[in-house]
Design an enzyme around this catalytic site. Structure first.
Site, PDB file in Angstrom:
ATOM      1  N   GLU A 167      87.851  26.991  81.286  1.00 24.69           N
ATOM      2  CA  GLU A 167      87.194  27.444  80.057  1.00 24.69           C
ATOM      3  C   GLU A 167      86.254  28.581  80.421  1.00 24.69           C
ATOM      4  O   GLU A 167      85.370  28.422  81.252  1.00 24.69           O
ATOM      5  CB  GLU A 167      86.398  26.296  79.424  1.00 24.69           C
ATOM      6  CG  GLU A 167      85.578  26.733  78.215  1.00 24.69           C
ATOM      7  CD  GLU A 167      84.622  25.640  77.713  1.00 24.69           C
ATOM      8  OE1 GLU A 167      84.937  24.441  77.864  1.00 24.69           O
ATOM      9  OE2 GLU A 167      83.555  26.006  77.190  1.00 24.69           O
ATOM     10  N   ARG A 213      79.478  33.697  76.737  1.00 28.27           N
ATOM     11  CA  ARG A 213      78.022  33.814  76.854  1.00 28.27           C
ATOM     12  C   ARG A 213      77.585  35.107  77.506  1.00 28.27           C
ATOM     13  O   ARG A 213      76.393  35.332  77.692  1.00 28.27           O
ATOM     14  CB  ARG A 213      77.471  32.651  77.691  1.00 28.27           C
ATOM     15  CG  ARG A 213      77.583  31.348  76.984  1.00 28.27           C
ATOM     16  CD  ARG A 213      76.980  30.226  77.771  1.00 28.27           C
ATOM     17  NE  ARG A 213      77.619  29.002  77.347  1.00 28.27           N
ATOM     18  CZ  ARG A 213      77.523  27.854  77.964  1.00 28.27           C
ATOM     19  NH1 ARG A 213      76.801  27.753  79.058  1.00 28.27           N
ATOM     20  NH2 ARG A 213      78.149  26.798  77.506  1.00 28.27           N
ATOM     21  N   THR A 245      82.131  28.237  74.046  1.00 29.24           N
ATOM     22  CA  THR A 245      80.942  28.743  73.361  1.00 29.24           C
ATOM     23  C   THR A 245      81.346  29.537  72.121  1.00 29.24           C
ATOM     24  O   THR A 245      80.778  30.574  71.790  1.00 29.24           O
ATOM     25  CB  THR A 245      80.029  29.569  74.292  1.00 29.24           C
ATOM     26  OG1 THR A 245      79.972  28.945  75.588  1.00 29.24           O
ATOM     27  CG2 THR A 245      78.599  29.619  73.753  1.00 29.24           C
ATOM     28  N   LYS A 272      85.270  17.718  72.055  1.00 31.73           N
ATOM     29  CA  LYS A 272      84.322  17.882  73.146  1.00 31.73           C
ATOM     30  C   LYS A 272      83.080  17.068  72.791  1.00 31.73           C
ATOM     31  O   LYS A 272      82.547  17.209  71.688  1.00 31.73           O
ATOM     32  CB  LYS A 272      83.966  19.364  73.295  1.00 31.73           C
ATOM     33  CG  LYS A 272      82.826  19.651  74.271  1.00 31.73           C
ATOM     34  CD  LYS A 272      82.741  21.137  74.573  1.00 31.73           C
ATOM     35  CE  LYS A 272      81.484  21.482  75.344  1.00 31.73           C
ATOM     36  NZ  LYS A 272      81.573  22.784  76.014  1.00 31.73           N
TER      37      LYS A 272
HETATM   38  C1  3PG Z   1      79.318  23.859  78.501  1.00 30.98           C
HETATM   39  O1  3PG Z   1      79.228  24.908  77.913  1.00 30.98           O
HETATM   40  O2  3PG Z   1      80.236  23.083  78.309  1.00 30.98           O
HETATM   41  C2  3PG Z   1      78.212  23.474  79.414  1.00 30.98           C
HETATM   42  O3  3PG Z   1      77.350  24.519  79.674  1.00 30.98           O
HETATM   43  C3  3PG Z   1      78.676  22.888  80.692  1.00 30.98           C
HETATM   44  O4  3PG Z   1      77.670  22.015  81.018  1.00 30.98           O
HETATM   45  P1  3PG Z   1      77.181  21.838  82.515  1.00 30.98           P
HETATM   46  O5  3PG Z   1      76.683  23.196  82.943  1.00 30.98           O
HETATM   47  O6  3PG Z   1      76.082  20.817  82.430  1.00 30.98           O
HETATM   48  O7  3PG Z   1      78.352  21.381  83.329  1.00 30.98           O
END
Ligand code: 3PG
Length: 209
Positions: free
Chosen positions: A42, A46, A70, A130
């Site tokens: 993924e 961002r 995102t 999710k």
């Molecule tokens: C996401 O966007 O899914 C999260 O930022 C991932 O979370 P993590 O950095 O705690 O693994």
């Protein structure tokens, strides 16, 4: 199969969530993940480099399934699909975004953190959600608690999931896979530590039940 069912695409127990400051890092990173046995990733929207990174992996790494994450507004859906996204991921899913994801030509993994949100998304035809931010929202206890009232929904918990706690999530019957940034953290990408990323990918694959 529902169009909004990403299950066939999520082949690994872990979906690495990656944030790229430089689009040029995307293809070597995707190859490092593949070398470790992970063929789905993924890429988060961002950074300004994100969509160029998606286009590069789609064009150059045919074996990699690319989710775009995102996604926070309908326009992000359009941009992600135009860039070649195989599936779409959102951290949370307001009603207008849910409609855009449901109408998209690729499957989606919409984000939720409450029972009501999960029920609303399931009613729209999303069978896999999710669960975000997983650890901060109740983690294993939340997933266990919803397994009986929501028996048809499966989750991809993400947010605070890492190599130490992922196995606990993957042991739950309502968990399809977990997501997380620990396989390819920003520091490792910035440092060009592809060997470390491949090693963590390999360890993530070994978490498969
Ligand atoms: C996401 O966007 O899914 C999260 O930022 C991932 O979370 P993590 O950095 O705690 O693994």
């Amino acid at each position: 199969m529902l169009l909004s069912d990403p299950t066939p695409l999520i082949t690994g127990p872990v979906v690495p969530v990656v944030t790229l400051d430089r689009a040029a890092d995307a293809v070597p990173l995707a190859r490092a993940l593949l070398a470790g046995g992970l063929s789905v990733m993924e890429i988060t929207l961002r950074t300004p480099a994100a969509l160029e990174a998606v286009r590069a992996v789609v064009a150059e790494v045919a074996d990699m399934v690319v989710g775009v994450g995102t996604i926070v507004k309908p326009l992000d859906v359009t941009h992600a699909v135009d860039a070649g996204a195989d599936f779409l991921v959102s951290p949370g899913t307001p009603a207008n975004l849910a409609r855009a994801l449901a109408d998209a030509p690729v499957p989606a993994l919409p984000g939720c953190a409450t029972v009501s949100e999960a029920m609303a998304l399931a009613a729209l035809g999303f069978p896999v959600l999710k669960f975000f931010p997983a650890e901060a929202s109740g983690g294993l206890r939340w997933l266990n608690a919803v397994a009986e009232p929501l028996p048809d929904i499966r989750f991809c918990p993400t947010g605070g999931v890492n190599g130490n706690n992922a196995a606990g999530y993957l042991a739950l019957r309502n968990v399809l896979a977990v997501g997380g940034s620990w396989v390819a953290p920003a520091q490792a990408i910035a440092a060009g530590d592809l060997a470390g990323i491949t090693a963590r990918a390999r360890a993530a694959v070994a978490l498969r039940r």
